[in-house]
Design an enzyme around this catalytic site. Sequence first.
Site, PDB file in Angstrom:
ATOM      1  CE  LYS A 100      43.633  38.623  29.300  1.00  0.00           C
ATOM      2  NZ  LYS A 100      42.574  39.634  29.451  1.00  0.00           N
ATOM      3  CG  HIS A 131      40.723  47.212  32.352  1.00  0.00           C
ATOM      4  ND1 HIS A 131      40.835  48.085  31.286  1.00  0.00           N
ATOM      5  CD2 HIS A 131      41.233  46.029  31.921  1.00  0.00           C
ATOM      6  CE1 HIS A 131      41.362  47.451  30.254  1.00  0.00           C
ATOM      7  NE2 HIS A 131      41.622  46.210  30.605  1.00  0.00           N
TER       8      HIS A 131
END
Length: 413
Positions: free
Chosen positions: A214, A345
Amino acid sequence: MYGIARYPSCVMRGGYHPMRNKRWTAITRRSYVGRMSNAAVLDRIASVTLSSVTLPLPTGISDAKVFTGRQRPMTEVAFLFAEITTESGHEGVGFGYAKRAGGPAQFAHAREVAPDLLGEDPSDIGRLWTKLVWAGASVGRSGAATQALAAIDVALWDLKAKRAGLPLAKLLGAHRDSVRCYDTSGGFLHESVEQVKDNATATLASGIGGIKVKVGQPDWREDLRRVAAVREHLGDAVPLMVDANQQWDRPTAMRMGRALEEFGLVWIEEPLDAYDAEGHADLTRALTTAVASGEMLTSVGEHHELIRHRAVDILQPDAPRIGGITQFLKLATLAEHANLGLAPHYAMEIHVHLAAAYPAEPWVEHFDWLYPLFNERLECVDGRMHLSARPGLGITLSDRAREWTVEKSTVGG
């Protein structure tokens, strides 16, 4: 020729040829067609059970949305499970989910429309999806309204594949028996970069092929330091992705995209607001690194905007978020036509099948969060996630999932 062939030979005997004799009446035709229609119905839906399940996470999860003050750490995920049983005793299971908010809304909407499934032929999945959409038409065709239908739609596909005795991917027509996989659950921002590196080492040792970390913090320099440290730790050969979770504006995304080029990333994910198709298109044209997005969109139409603008190199749809497998297959056709990469996803238990049926080599996202919900696990070897030989999705709900059920509703049965 075709008009004659479709009528039974018994009707042809004794001068009752339908193309020549007026004694073949409209009533006779309707009676015959009705009998054939009834004969084609092999089974009917007897009951639908919906369960709202709250999955607790071991620790609060933080990505850039938390670091920029837009959300609080995530401590649980709400799941909606649908279990469909037919008069012949066949069963299908499907699920959808909501993070942070929306779970109760999905459950409430699914409970309202589920009675419309009773007595229906479970094979008519496309028609049933449309029927349920119209049952709740006043609340729209995207967002929570269609996400509530996703669990039902997935359960119908699971049921159909089980009746055929095939894994779902084989029912759809698989291009491969395994897909490339990467891990996200070890790369969140609440963990130190040293812990992220340790997580990556363990992930690769477990057979998963790529690592996603991230980014998107208020201090962009810290993002670059973390990515550089992870890339150095992994070496150049390991596939590495980054995910900004929509936290950059256009100038920042362009600056960061160019700064990240040196790390040889597979893609930069959600650099901008998910609905900024024009901004994504500018990035896609300017950067060498692939741009990926789509997970937050909740309909085929919303994804089509990305495709129409040539806004991404890799599309990342989420079957539970766009209404289930029926909608995902429509979107996959559009993506293939546009020559886009595919990396669904989350929800790998569903997406491994859909990715295996996509013509171009895709990626599937590995998350270990869902492990406690199912009795089975997918096998990852040499960087690839393998389809199981079990029919349907190949999953059954665990006792733990039953224990975490906060609300349940059954119609029929």
